[in-house]
Scaffold this motif. Structure first.
Motif, PDB file in Angstrom:
ATOM      1  N   TRP A  15       2.603  29.092 112.688  1.00  0.00           N
ATOM      2  CA  TRP A  15       2.904  29.512 111.316  1.00  0.00           C
ATOM      3  C   TRP A  15       3.543  28.366 110.518  1.00  0.00           C
ATOM      4  O   TRP A  15       3.221  28.137 109.364  1.00  0.00           O
ATOM      5  N   TYR A  16       4.452  27.652 111.165  1.00  0.00           N
ATOM      6  CA  TYR A  16       5.224  26.621 110.467  1.00  0.00           C
ATOM      7  C   TYR A  16       4.400  25.355 110.216  1.00  0.00           C
ATOM      8  O   TYR A  16       4.325  24.863 109.079  1.00  0.00           O
ATOM      9  N   TYR A  17       3.764  24.828 111.290  1.00  0.00           N
ATOM     10  CA  TYR A  17       3.084  23.538 111.160  1.00  0.00           C
ATOM     11  C   TYR A  17       1.642  23.651 110.657  1.00  0.00           C
ATOM     12  O   TYR A  17       1.153  22.771 109.951  1.00  0.00           O
ATOM     13  N   ASP A  46      10.590  19.639 122.066  1.00  0.00           N
ATOM     14  CA  ASP A  46      11.189  19.115 123.295  1.00  0.00           C
ATOM     15  C   ASP A  46      10.310  19.379 124.519  1.00  0.00           C
ATOM     16  O   ASP A  46      10.244  18.557 125.444  1.00  0.00           O
ATOM     17  N   LEU A  47       9.634  20.518 124.531  1.00  0.00           N
ATOM     18  CA  LEU A  47       8.779  20.890 125.660  1.00  0.00           C
ATOM     19  C   LEU A  47       7.381  20.284 125.572  1.00  0.00           C
ATOM     20  O   LEU A  47       6.570  20.436 126.493  1.00  0.00           O
ATOM     21  N   GLY A  48       7.088  19.617 124.471  1.00  0.00           N
ATOM     22  CA  GLY A  48       5.774  19.019 124.305  1.00  0.00           C
ATOM     23  C   GLY A  48       4.706  19.981 123.835  1.00  0.00           C
ATOM     24  O   GLY A  48       3.520  19.632 123.782  1.00  0.00           O
ATOM     25  N   ILE A  49       5.116  21.187 123.470  1.00  0.00           N
ATOM     26  CA  ILE A  49       4.160  22.150 122.922  1.00  0.00           C
ATOM     27  C   ILE A  49       3.689  21.681 121.549  1.00  0.00           C
ATOM     28  O   ILE A  49       2.529  21.835 121.181  1.00  0.00           O
ATOM     29  N   VAL A  50       4.610  21.071 120.808  1.00  0.00           N
ATOM     30  CA  VAL A  50       4.294  20.494 119.502  1.00  0.00           C
ATOM     31  C   VAL A  50       4.528  18.995 119.576  1.00  0.00           C
ATOM     32  O   VAL A  50       5.589  18.542 120.032  1.00  0.00           O
ATOM     33  N   GLU A  51       3.551  18.216 119.157  1.00  0.00           N
ATOM     34  CA  GLU A  51       3.691  16.768 119.047  1.00  0.00           C
ATOM     35  C   GLU A  51       3.353  16.375 117.614  1.00  0.00           C
ATOM     36  O   GLU A  51       2.346  16.814 117.064  1.00  0.00           O
ATOM     37  N   ILE A  52       4.204  15.553 117.025  1.00  0.00           N
ATOM     38  CA  ILE A  52       4.010  15.149 115.633  1.00  0.00           C
ATOM     39  C   ILE A  52       3.638  13.674 115.587  1.00  0.00           C
ATOM     40  O   ILE A  52       4.324  12.833 116.164  1.00  0.00           O
ATOM     41  N   PHE A  53       2.548  13.364 114.914  1.00  0.00           N
ATOM     42  CA  PHE A  53       2.097  11.994 114.756  1.00  0.00           C
ATOM     43  C   PHE A  53       2.096  11.638 113.273  1.00  0.00           C
ATOM     44  O   PHE A  53       1.597  12.407 112.454  1.00  0.00           O
TER      45      PHE A  53
END
Length: 315
Positions: A15-17, A46-53
Motif C-alpha cells: 500500500w505504501y510503496y 530490515d528483513l529485506g522484504i522491501v529494498e529501495i534503489f
C-alpha cells in the motif's frame, strides 16, 4: 515470524510503496496507530522484504556529501561529479554548481565577504544575474596590483555587485606589502581600517584554499618568491586561505609573509558565522583536510575526487 504477520507486513508495504498511500491512510484502514505502521515499514526494510534503489547518478555525490557533513560537522557539503573531466573542465563545472547553490544562501544574508583567486573568479563569472539590493559585498583582503586584476578581491566584488545590483565596499590596499611598517601605516588609514573591520562582521564569507608548492597563484603572479616558499616549507605550512598560510593543525603559521598581509586573519575568519570554501584540484587536498579538522570552514564545494580522498584519509 508467523505467516499472517508477514502477510500483513507485505500488505502494508505494498500500500505504501506501490500504491502511494500515506501512513495515516493505512493506519485508518487497519485500525492501528501511525507509529506502528512506521515501525512495520522499517522492519520490512530490515528483513529485506522491501529494498529501495535510487536510480540516479547524483546518489553517489549526495552520499559523499552526507558523510562529509557528519565527519566534519559541516553546515553543508556540495560535491560535484567530475570523473573523466580535465582539471579545467572540473573547475568550470564546480564554479557553475557553486554559483547555483550558493546564490540561494546569499539571498538570505545582508553582508557577504569575498576573498580572491582563480576559483572565486570563476565563481563570480558563473554567478547568475539575481537582484539582491539589500546586500553589501566586502573584500576580505587587499586587492590592488598591476597584473591579473580579474583575480583581485576588489574586481570580483565589483563584478558580483553588478550582477546582484547591490552595494560593495573596496579595500584600496595591496594584498601583500613589503614589510610590517608599511602594513601598519596603511592600516591606520581610516577607509582601509573601516573596510577591514566590516569584513570581520559579515554574515557569510567565500574563500579559496591553496597549496603554496603546487600550481600556486600567489607564486604565478609574483606575490611570493622562492625564498618565501622555502620559509613556508621550513615552517611546515600545508596551505593558505585568504593568503594566510597555515600548518597541518590549521593554525596560522609564524612566517614573515603572514605579517605582511592586509586582510582578515584565520582567527577573524573563524568568527564569521558561515565560511564557504571552494576547492578544486587534488594538489589542495592536504590543505583542505587541515582546514576542515581545525573548524575553519562551515560549507565546502569540492569535486567527488577530492571528497573520496578526504573520506579515505580520515577513516
Amino acid at each position: 515470524m508467523k505467516w499472517e504477520e508477514k502477510r500483513d507486513m507485505v500488505k502494508i508495504a505494498t500500500w505504501y510503496y506501490h500504491y502511494g498511500w500515506t501512513q495515516a491512510q493505512i493506519a485508518k484502514k487497519i485500525g492501528i496507530s501511525r507509529s506502528i505502521i512506521s515501525k512495520t515499514l522499517q522492519r520490512a526494510k530490515d528483513l529485506g522484504i522491501v529494498e529501495i534503489f535510487i536510480k540516479d547518478e547524483t546518489y553517489y555525490t549526495v552520499d559523499l556529501e552526507q558523510k562529509l557533513e557528519e565527519k566534519f560537522g559541516l553546515e553543508e557539503a556540495i560535491v560535484v561529479a567530475t570523473h573523466d573531466m580535465s582539471e579545467e573542465e572540473a573547475l568550470n563545472f564546480l564554479a557553475k554548481e557553486a554559483a547555483y547553490t550558493l546564490s540561494k544562501r546569499i539571498a538570505k544574508v545582508n553582508t557577504l565577504g569575498i576573498s580572491w583567486g582563480k576559483t572565486i573568479r570563476k565563481f563570480a563569472n558563473e554567478f547568475p544575474y539575481i537582484p539582491h539590493k539589500d546586500l553589501t559585498i566586502i573584500p576580505l583582503i587587499g586587492g590592488m596590483g598591476s597584473s591579473d586584476i580579474d583575480l583581485h578581491s576588489n574586481q570580483i566584488c565589483y563584478d558580483l555587485k553588478k550582477k546582484m545590483q547591490c552595494h560593495s565596499k573596496y579595500l584600496y590596499a595591496p594584498a601583500l606589502v613589503e614589510d610590517t611598517e608599511m602594513k601598519a601605516d596603511l592600516s591606520k588609514n581610516k577607509y582601509i581600517n573601516e573596510v577591514l573591520e566590516e569584513g570581520k562582521t559579515v554574515d557569510m564569507a567565500i574563500v579559496g584554499v591553496s597549496n603554496p608548492y603546487n600550481q600556486s597563484t600567489m607564486e604565478e603572479i609574483g606575490y611570493i618568491t622562492p625564498e618565501d616558499i622555502e620559509e613556508l616549507r621550513y615552517k611546515d605550512v600545508v596551505g593558505d586561505i585568504n593568503s594566510r598560510f597555515f600548518t597541518a593543525n590549521g593554525e596560522e603559521a609564524n612566517t614573515q609573509i603572514n605579517t605582511h598581509v592586509i586582510g582578515l586573519s584565520l582567527e577573524e575568519l573563524k568568527k564569521i558565522p558561515t565560511v564557504v570554501a571552494l576547492a578544486n584540484g587534488l594538489q589542495k587536498k592536504d590543505a583542505l583536510v587541515s582546514a576542515l579538522k581545525a573548524g575553519l570552514i562551515d560549507v565546502i564545494v569540492i569535486t567527488d575526487r577530492m571528497a573520496e580522498y578526504i573520506l579515505q584519509k580520515n577513516d
